[in-house]
Enzyme design. Structure first.
Site, PDB file in Angstrom:
ATOM      1  N   ASP A 147     -16.175  17.630 144.515  1.00  0.00           N
ATOM      2  CA  ASP A 147     -16.974  18.753 145.028  1.00  0.00           C
ATOM      3  C   ASP A 147     -16.819  19.985 144.146  1.00  0.00           C
ATOM      4  OD1 ASP A 147     -17.608  17.117 147.127  1.00  0.00           O
ATOM      5  OD2 ASP A 147     -17.136  18.581 148.687  1.00  0.00           O
TER       6      ASP A 147
ATOM      7  N   GLY B 238     -21.454  17.678 154.431  1.00  0.00           N
ATOM      8  CA  GLY B 238     -21.384  16.833 153.234  1.00  0.00           C
ATOM      9  C   GLY B 238     -22.087  17.437 152.029  1.00  0.00           C
TER      10      GLY B 238
ATOM     11  N   GLY C 145     -21.027  20.298 150.368  1.00  0.00           N
ATOM     12  CA  GLY C 145     -20.153  21.091 149.494  1.00  0.00           C
ATOM     13  C   GLY C 145     -20.053  22.560 149.847  1.00  0.00           C
TER      14      GLY C 145
HETATM   15  O1  PMV Z   1     -17.091  17.369 151.129  1.00  0.00           O
HETATM   16  P1  PMV Z   1     -17.925  16.177 151.350  1.00  0.00           P
HETATM   17  O2  PMV Z   1     -18.156  15.843 152.775  1.00  0.00           O
HETATM   18  O3  PMV Z   1     -19.138  16.161 150.523  1.00  0.00           O
HETATM   19  O4  PMV Z   1     -17.070  14.875 150.844  1.00  0.00           O
HETATM   20  C1  PMV Z   1     -16.504  14.782 149.594  1.00  0.00           C
HETATM   21  C2  PMV Z   1     -16.458  13.386 149.128  1.00  0.00           C
HETATM   22  C3  PMV Z   1     -15.322  12.497 149.617  1.00  0.00           C
HETATM   23  O5  PMV Z   1     -15.305  11.414 148.695  1.00  0.00           O
HETATM   24  C4  PMV Z   1     -15.595  11.955 151.007  1.00  0.00           C
HETATM   25  C5  PMV Z   1     -13.975  13.183 149.606  1.00  0.00           C
HETATM   26  C6  PMV Z   1     -13.471  13.543 148.228  1.00  0.00           C
HETATM   27  O6  PMV Z   1     -12.551  14.352 148.148  1.00  0.00           O
HETATM   28  O7  PMV Z   1     -13.960  13.014 147.235  1.00  0.00           O
END
Ligand code: PMV
Length: 309
Positions: free
Chosen positions: A148, A101, A103
């Site tokens: 991200d 989570g 990035g």
């Molecule tokens: O890549 P992560 O696990 O930090 O998740 C990104 C955030 C989400 O909202 C879960 C997905 C997105 O594309 O916004």
């Protein structure tokens, strides 16, 4: 031609993950102490481009590689630059844990694209780099919102709304966050799929949760811009509860959130895709050591202290 090095930070989602995929705003900040780095050096004439992702034991030659996040990044850069494949070697390193989570995928792609772009004579603006990395994020996420790639490429706190130019913001007063790693990797694609399935089954219930998350994000944004940081803690905990209802928390994340708040954190929530990955806790500077110890006792494999300013 000499060596060129470029890097990109990890990121934290302060408020709004998952709902952001469905058109609600979200707040994210870069995490500069964890970074992906790409170093490119000239190779043997005729050897083509090789990419060494040393941390994950991957070495690929662009000409032979199947389509994956690394080869796609390199191909998009060469296409944007109108350049032929250079004879060069790229070494990638990252201190950002994978599938946590934070990035990692976006940061690796951004560092690789920056280094290769510079090498072939094409430097990207933050907006151009973000658009390029967004294409790569589709490989990781399926249906990424774009948050991200935006925060990682701009390396600034952003208020993000899907389909709109990002709004860079600054906290009126700095605040302290602890980032705790559950040690359980959780691919974002899976939790994004969990939410999609829930939304298809129960659209009204999920839309209501997304709307409440969006309200929390707007309130949090005003609090940060107005220097009312203490308001952010309860908002984070409320956001965590709504993410639980969406089915993307885990027993470990809930235990870490409870441990942080019991030890004096002002609020805590999962950050990113959830299911595992990372938890963030808002703390007063004086409480950071105590809350860190509580998170470690509750099973966090690593806790990072960062200041958002
Ligand atoms: O890549 P992560 O696990 O930090 O998740 C990104 C955030 C989400 O909202 C879960 C997905 C997105 O594309 O916004």
């Amino acid at each position: 031609m000499t060596a060129i090095e470029a890097s990109a930070p990890g990121k934290i989602i302060l408020l709004g993950e998952h709902a952001v995929v469905y058109g609600q705003p979200a707040l994210a900040v870069p995490l500069g102490s964890l970074r992906a780095t790409a170093r490119i050096v000239p190779g043997q004439p005729g050897a083509g481009l090789t990419i060494d992702a040393l941390d994950i034991g991957v070495r690929l030659s662009l000409a032979m590689a199947a389509m994956n996040a690394l080869s796609l990044t390199a191909r998009l850069v060469l296409e944007a630059a109108g350049a032929a494949e250079p004879d060069a070697e790229i070494e990638l390193h990252s201190t950002i844990p994978i599938a946590s989570g934070l990035g990692s995928g976006a940061a690796v792609a951004a560092a690789l694209a920056r280094a290769l772009g510079e090498y072939v004579g094409r430097s990207f603006s933050a907006a151009e780099l973000s658009d390029l990395v967004y294409e790569v994020e589709k490989v990781h996420h399926g249906t990424p919102s774009g948050i991200d790639n935006t925060v990682v490429c701009y390396e600034q706190p952003v208020y993000f709304l899907r389909g709109q130019p990002p709004r860079v913001f600054h906290a009126a007063r700095p605040f302290h966050l602890l980032v705790a790693d559950t040690g359980t990797p959780s691919p974002t694609r899976e939790t994004v799929g969990t939410v999609r399935a829930a939304w298809q089954r129960e659209p009204e219930r999920c839309e209501a949760l997304f709307t409440r998350i969006g309200d929390i994000v707007r309130t949090g944004y005003r609090a940060i811009e107005g220097g009312a940081n203490e308001k952010l803690g309860p908002l984070m905990s409320q956001n965590h509860a709504l993410l639980q209802e969406l089915g993307v928390s885990s027993a470990r994340l809930d235990a870490l959130a409870a441990a942080a708040v019991t030890a004096g954190a002002l609020g805590a929530k999962l950050s990113g895709g959830g299911g595992g990955g990372s938890l963030i806790a808002l703390v007063r500077a004086a409480d950071a050591a105590g809350v860190t110890a509580a998170l470690e006792s509750a099973g966090a494999v690593r806790v990072i202290h960062t200041t958002v300013s």
